[in-house]
Design a protein around this motif. Structure first.
Motif, mmCIF file in Angstrom:
data_model
loop_
_atom_site.group_PDB
_atom_site.id
_atom_site.type_symbol
_atom_site.label_atom_id
_atom_site.label_comp_id
_atom_site.label_asym_id
_atom_site.label_seq_id
_atom_site.Cartn_x
_atom_site.Cartn_y
_atom_site.Cartn_z
ATOM 1 N N THR A 1 0.909 -1.082 -0.165
ATOM 2 C CA THR A 1 -0.167 -0.039 0.049
ATOM 3 C C THR A 1 0.898 1.174 -0.095
ATOM 4 O O THR A 1 0.634 2.241 -0.438
ATOM 5 C CB THR A 1 -1.072 -0.043 1.319
ATOM 6 N N GLU A 2 2.009 1.070 0.651
ATOM 7 C CA GLU A 2 2.777 2.312 0.594
ATOM 8 C C GLU A 2 3.406 2.632 -0.802
ATOM 9 O O GLU A 2 3.808 3.854 -0.880
ATOM 10 C CB GLU A 2 4.233 2.082 1.644
ATOM 11 N N ARG A 3 3.575 1.401 -1.645
ATOM 12 C CA ARG A 3 4.055 1.807 -3.002
ATOM 13 C C ARG A 3 2.820 2.185 -3.752
ATOM 14 O O ARG A 3 3.209 2.531 -4.999
ATOM 15 C CB ARG A 3 4.555 0.670 -3.557
ATOM 16 N N ASP A 4 1.678 2.082 -3.439
ATOM 17 C CA ASP A 4 0.484 2.515 -4.281
ATOM 18 C C ASP A 4 0.374 3.917 -4.357
ATOM 19 O O ASP A 4 0.037 4.594 -2.985
ATOM 20 C CB ASP A 4 -0.677 1.633 -3.454
ATOM 21 N N GLU A 5 0.437 4.451 -5.405
ATOM 22 C CA GLU A 5 0.493 6.230 -5.582
ATOM 23 C C GLU A 5 -1.182 6.428 -4.998
ATOM 24 O O GLU A 5 -1.146 7.741 -4.807
ATOM 25 C CB GLU A 5 0.354 6.130 -7.105
ATOM 26 N N ASP A 6 -2.172 5.791 -5.066
ATOM 27 C CA ASP A 6 -3.349 6.290 -4.919
ATOM 28 C C ASP A 6 -3.818 6.423 -3.400
ATOM 29 O O ASP A 6 -4.457 7.058 -3.110
ATOM 30 C CB ASP A 6 -4.494 5.589 -5.634
ATOM 31 N N VAL A 7 -3.127 5.473 -2.545
ATOM 32 C CA VAL A 7 -3.534 5.570 -1.100
ATOM 33 C C VAL A 7 -2.793 6.507 -0.293
ATOM 34 O O VAL A 7 -1.569 6.595 -0.518
ATOM 35 C CB VAL A 7 -3.063 3.893 -0.610
ATOM 36 N N GLU A 8 -3.367 6.917 0.526
ATOM 37 C CA GLU A 8 -2.946 8.095 1.214
ATOM 38 C C GLU A 8 -2.244 7.436 2.537
ATOM 39 O O GLU A 8 -3.130 6.709 3.422
ATOM 40 C CB GLU A 8 -3.835 9.214 1.646
ATOM 41 N N ASP A 9 -0.881 7.655 2.914
ATOM 42 C CA ASP A 9 -0.506 6.973 4.148
ATOM 43 C C ASP A 9 -0.721 8.212 5.103
ATOM 44 O O ASP A 9 -0.047 9.267 5.094
ATOM 45 C CB ASP A 9 0.866 6.754 4.079
ATOM 46 N N GLU A 10 -1.213 7.617 6.276
ATOM 47 C CA GLU A 10 -1.356 8.751 7.458
ATOM 48 C C GLU A 10 -0.135 8.684 8.407
ATOM 49 O O GLU A 10 0.584 7.427 8.227
ATOM 50 C CB GLU A 10 -2.858 8.502 8.458
ATOM 51 N N PHE A 11 -0.173 9.701 9.025
ATOM 52 C CA PHE A 11 1.248 9.677 10.120
ATOM 53 C C PHE A 11 0.718 8.527 11.167
ATOM 54 O O PHE A 11 -0.313 8.471 11.686
ATOM 55 C CB PHE A 11 1.176 10.903 10.591
#
Lengths: 971, 155
Positions: B24-34
């Protein structure tokens, strides 16, 4: 004018002017030709040599010395030399001004062939009495040392007979030497001198003189063009301090003291010296010091951060143990020493709370075990039970896993020293412990247990096989984890090599139930993988392969799974060697079976299953010898080729048969196939077939032997290309074909590739095709695992990528003015070329490439940006000045790209470039940009992707340090 | 100036492995929250002023002592000095503060405190760390900034 040296006026002339010094070569010529006798020359010089003024005598001596130096070394007879030697020795008593010339002259004399070494006794007596060496200039001291060394090399026996007086003279002449170059010479000379000349009662004095330099503390002058470094001196001094066994006791006293020094260099030097000393000193010498030595080594070896120090300590410990082991039979000290190490390291292991600490202690023990057979026995005998017990009471999993690993290391050490038999009982505990580990449900334990078991497989007892197999087969069938699966298969393989019968009954006939393989559908694929892996072991090949081929020929519904499993195992070269595959092919007719299966499935089967079949055939073909390949080809070609003309799907079969043939294989059908492939490469509707056709063309062009065979094929290609006005009718498929042809030719180093490359380059300036042109360039530069490599017996010239780069670079000069669209693809082609060329090659062309990079950073093309940023990053790491000069342009573009929406990789790479810039360049040029960059980097800290944020943090915190106190940078 | 460290032989703990990059971290569309781990990663490699060890190895900072609230934009970090009378506590706290100041977006309000009951003068330290002006004044002091930069720089 007659030469003055032929008359007694020579003396007068010498005193009056210096010009004569330049004419010595004429004098030498006269002497050699017989016009002048050397005796007469001396007589002529009488006036100056015996002059009352020291200054003039010095001049005379210098003149005569110069002549001696320039005379051929074998010219003077022994009698003459004896006489001259006497004269020079006498001159040693003269005024101090004269001495330098005397020393220089005497060095010339001793180098002469006819020099009688008995003269040296008197020389040394007078020299040591009359001339205080250390009051002379550097060069003169050097001359003295040279004389001693030359004489030593000339006649060692005579010099030895000079006895302690001579040794004392040498000692006192070098006592207090301060010049680094002279010292370097002295140390080099002393290490042989000490070995050759007995020191007698002067051992103490000699050691004192040498040891006062220890440890070397020296900094070369900053303006010295060729400085002697501290390390040079230290390296030279070390062998002197331990040159002879007599130094032993004093040297060790010194060592014990310096090992406790607080200076890091002193410690390292001492450890090195201790290691070196093990080559000369007697083992008994160390006895009384062992306790203190171990204490010091122990302290350094468990140092937390200093890796170099640790390494040296390990080496030293190893050398010391090896030395002591030589007297292990007669002396108790060795055993005590090793046991001391054992006790302290066992304590360390027991107290360790992190893996790093455990590994550190276990490394020391491994070093000790590695040093000698005796120590290995002692260490391993007590460490295996200890580690097994340790595994029992420690609860953290990481430590337990690390201890399993340690056991594997110990076992390998025991194998190395061939002491396995003597350790039978201890070693047998290891597989038992592995079983405990793999019985845990956790993946980490299982992997570690199996890995250790693979290492100690020879110690595996037969009664443990069954429980292991239970776990393994369960894993193989039901595990979802890739790592665990492959380790499990590997372990079964390892056990099978030791207990083939057990595996046969338990696994092949038992768990996997070979005879009714397809009855049980569950986990079939995984069982097949295991079986095809095991089939590589000779005992099982026949039974497994036969059964598998039976399924394939029956064309069972699971046939494609079998083919897949076989393909996967058999393409693994470490399992199946070429010979093995050849054997399987000739014993079981592998290709025939697969081929008939593939043919029958050609239109109905799944694409994936078929491609496994093709690969299996191609792979088996490539393992066969030339004759066998020809046999297979002649059997099938006619049939397949015929069908291929009506049904292009058969081309798959043709391609897998022909793509891996040897370079020397060639028959009449090659031309037909070539024509067919060329046609298909442009006309087929199927992408796969087009690619395979291009690849086959490329393989043929790459492999065909020069001469008629190559000419014919190349002619076919040229005709095909000029046919039907292809020049005008450019198409995307044609450009792809150009790419493959270029690649095939450049890889074999054929110059004709430029012709085809040119064609690709012209497409770059054409709006419609520039994108495809750049893709063709990419194709040329990319390595494909399945095409055009040595597995397919293709030729691959060294450095073909560099060649491509050079040609591409020169061809780009001809490209006309571009509009913005084609410019982008022009830059992209550059990017593809630059990406694959070794970075070091680019370093020479920074001036040319850097502007391209800077320009590329403006374009909105992901691939282009990624490659260019990568190269930019490399240039920055290499600290090229070109980048520093255009920081004003680059920095805003990078900051802009750090917000590039379409790709996180571009964002990350641009941030990395910013980070590297702060690292690489001088504070002075960075400081003006600091505040802007810190401000502009702030938004990236809140990027939506975590990986981008990480890099942004790295870059921003680095830029905070630019020019701030505490920054670890020189300028 | 050679000062003997307060705690000469601290207990060293295992270093955690690096965060694994998930798909998911490599996925451009997902936003990673802090999250807590990310904050922890920012400060785990800060060096202890006394030892060549990181705060993580000394367990001065732990992932479980960090709380992040993305909605309210707050980050709370509690740190635990190795011994209750550690004179470096303020310095360590300041280093953590400075690092977070530089590495977190400005929308977050950061609070750095000593874990309750782990230090003799807990309140004094907490007060110092919470006082913006004192922190700003400390960062004007070149010697202090140098030490903090050295602690923070060792990544």
């Amino acid at each position: 004018m007659s030469s003055s040296w032929l008359t007694p006026s020579l003396s007068e002339d010498l005193i009056k002017n210096n010009d004569l010094f330049k004419e010595t070569h004429s004098i030498i010529a006269d002497i050699m030709s017989g016009r002048l006798d050397i005796v007469q020359l001396v007589e002529n010089m009488g006036g100056v040599l015996t002059n009352k003024e020291a200054e003039h005598r010095d001049k005379g001596m210098r003149f005569f010395t110069k002549i001696l130096k320039e005379l051929p070394q074998d010219y003077l007879t022994e009698a003459m030399i004896n006489f001259i030697s006497k004269f020079y020795i006498d001159r040693l008593k003269d005024n101090h001004r004269v001495i330098p010339a005397v020393l220089e002259g005497y060095l010339a004399i001793v180098n002469m062939t006819n020099y009688n070494v008995t003269n040296s006794g008197e020389f040394f007596t007078v020299l040591f009495r009359e001339v205080p060496c250390q009051s002379q200039l550097r060069q003169d001291r050097y001359n003295i040392y040279c004389i001693v060394q030359t004489l030593l090399n000339k006649n060692l026996e005579y010099i030895k007979s000079l006895g302690p007086d001579f040794v004392y003279g040498v000692i006192s002449s070098m006592d207090g030497e301060r010049d680094p170059r002279n010292l370097l010479f002295l140390f080099g000379f002393l290490s042989t001198f000490l070995k050759d000349v007995p020191l007698g009662h002067l051992v103490d004095d000699m050691f004192e003189v040498i040891s006062c330099y220890y440890p070397i503390d020296f900094h070369p002058a900053p303006d010295d063009p060729a400085p002697v470094t501290r390390q040079d001196l230290a390296n030279a001094l070390c062998p002197c301090l331990c040159a002879v066994p007599e130094f032993g006791e004093q040297c060790l006293v010194l060592l014990v003291e310096k090992l406790d020094s607080s200076l890091r260099l002193a410690k390292i030097d001492s450890l090195r010296l201790l290691k070196e000393s093990c080559n000369t000193f007697k083992a008994e010498t160390y006895g009384p010091f062992l306790k203190t030595l171990w204490a010091s080594i122990h302290r350094e070896i468990s140092h937390k951060t200093d890796e170099e120090l640790k390494m040296v300590a390990h080496e030293t410990l190893s050398a010391l143990i090896t030395k002591l082991a030589t007297v292990s039979n007669t002396d108790q000290s060795f055993e005590n020493f090793v046991k001391g190490i054992l006790i302290s390291m066992q304590t360390a292991i027991a107290e360790s709370s992190t893996v790093a600490q455990l590994v550190q202690a276990s490394k020391v023990l491994l070093t000790a075990a590695n040093a000698s057979k005796e120590s290995c026995l002692i260490v391993i005998r007590s460490m295996i039970p200890a580690t097994v017990a340790y595994y029992g009471f420690k609860t953290t999993s990481k430590l337990q896993i690390a201890s399993l690993d340690f056991l594997g290391d110990l076992y390998e050490m025991a194998v190395h020293w061939e002491v396995i038999e003597q350790l039978g009982a201890e070693v047998n505990e290891i597989p038992q412990l592995c079983l405990t580990a793999v019985s845990q449900p956790s993946k980490e334990y299982q992997i570690a247990g199996f890995k250790t078991l693979i290492r100690v497989r020879n110690a595996l007892q037969s009664e443990l096989v069954l429980p292991f197999i239970e776990v393994l087969v369960h894993n193989v069938q039901f595990s979802q984890d890739k790592d665990l699966l492959s380790v499990s298969v590997e372990t079964v393989h390892a056990i099978a090599r030791k207990y083939p019968e057990d595996i046969m009954t338990l696994v092949i006939k038992g768990k996997c139930d070979l005879e009714n393989l397809t009855q049980d559908k569950e986990a079939l694929q995984k069982r097949l993988n295991l079986l095809s892996n095991l089939a590589s072991i000779d005992d099982f090949t026949k039974i497994i392969i036969e059964e598998m081929l039976k399924i394939i020929t029956k064309n069972d519904e699971d046939a494609s799974k079998v083919v897949e499993a076989m393909n996967e195992s058999m393409s693994n070269a470490s399992l199946y060697s070429n010979e093995k595959l050849t054997e399987i092919e000739s014993d079981h007719g592998l290709i025939d079976s697969i081929l008939s299966w593939v043919t029958s499935e050609l239109h109905t089967g799944s694409k994936e299953g078929l491609s496994h079949g093709f690969m299996l055939i191609a792979n088996t073909m490539s393992s066969l010898s030339v004759e066998k390949q020809q046999k297979v080809l002649s059997k099938h070609t006619g049939n397949v080729l015929e069908k291929c003309k009506s049904d292009e799907a058969y081309f798959h079969i043709l391609s897998c048969l022909y793509s891996s043939v040897h370079q020397s294989v060639y028959d009449s059908s090659f031309e037909d196939i070539m024509t067919l492939a060329l046609t298909l490469s442009l006309q087929s509707k199927d992408d796969d077939i087009r690619t395979k056709a291009c690849v086959l063309v490329a393989h043929f062009l790459n492999k065909a032997e020069y001469g008629q065979k190559f000419e014919v094929l190349y002619e076919l290609l040229k005709n095909f290309q000029s046919d039907g006005n292809r020049e005008q009718a450019l198409s995307t498929t044609l450009i792809v074909l150009y790419g493959w042809v270029t690649k095939a030719l450049i890889m074999r180093g054929n110059d004709m590739f430029t012709f085809w490359l040119q064609k690709i380059m012209t497409t770059l300036s054409c709006q419609e095709f520039s994108q495809h042109g750049s893709e063709a360039i990419k194709l040329v530069m990319t390595d494909y695992p399945d095409y055009l490599n040595s597995k397919h017996h293709c030729r691959s010239g060294l450095l073909y990528k560099q060649r491509m780069y050079q040609s591409f670079k020169s061809l780009t000069g001809n490209i006309g003015p571009e509009n913005d669209d084609t410019k982008q693809y022009y830059l992209l082609s550059w990017a593809y070329v630059l990406e694959k060329v070794p970075k070091t090659v680019l370093n020479n062309d920074v001036g040319k490439i850097a502007p391209l990079i800077v320009e590329s950073l403006e374009y909105d093309n992901k691939d282009l940006l990624q490659v260019m940023l990568d190269i930019l990053c490399h240039f920055i790491q290499e600290k090229h000045d070109v980048i520093a000069l255009s920081l004003q342009t680059i920095l805003p573009r990078l900051l802009n790209l750090s917000k590039y929406v379409k790709s996180m990789d571009v964002r990350i790479k641009s941030l990395q470039c910013l980070y590297e810039i702060a690292n690489a360049y001088r504070t002075m040029i960075l400081l003006p940009h600091k505040q802007d960059i810190l401000l502009d980097l702030a938004p990236s800290l809140d990027d939506k992707k975590r990986l981008v944020r990480n890099m942004a943090v790295k870059a921003r915190t680095r830029w905070f340090l630019v020019g701030a106190p505490g920054e670890a940078k020189e300028n | 100036m050679t000062k003997i460290a307060d705690n000469i032989n601290p207990h060293v703990y295992e270093k955690n492995s690096d965060r694994e990059v998930t798909s998911t971290e490599r996925d451009e569309d997902v936003e990673d929250e802090f999250d807590e781990r990310e904050i922890f990663d920012l400060i785990r490699n800060i060096n202890d002023p006394e030892h060549p060890l990181t705060l993580e190895e000394l367990r001065v900072v732990e992932e479980s002592n960090i709380t992040v609230n993305n909605k309210d934009n707050t980050v709370d970090v509690n740190f635990t000095p190795t011994i209750p009378h550690c004179s470096m506590a303020t310095l360590i706290g300041l280093s953590i503060r400075v690092q977070l100041l530089r590495a977190l977006p400005s929308r977050f309000k950061v609070t750095v405190r000593v874990t309750e009951g782990s230090h003799a003068s807990e309140h004094a330290v907490n007060k110092q760390l919470a006082d913006k002006e004192r922190v700003a004044a400390a960062l004007e002091n070149n010697n202090l900034v140098q030490i903090i930069n050295q602690c923070v720089a060792a990544q």
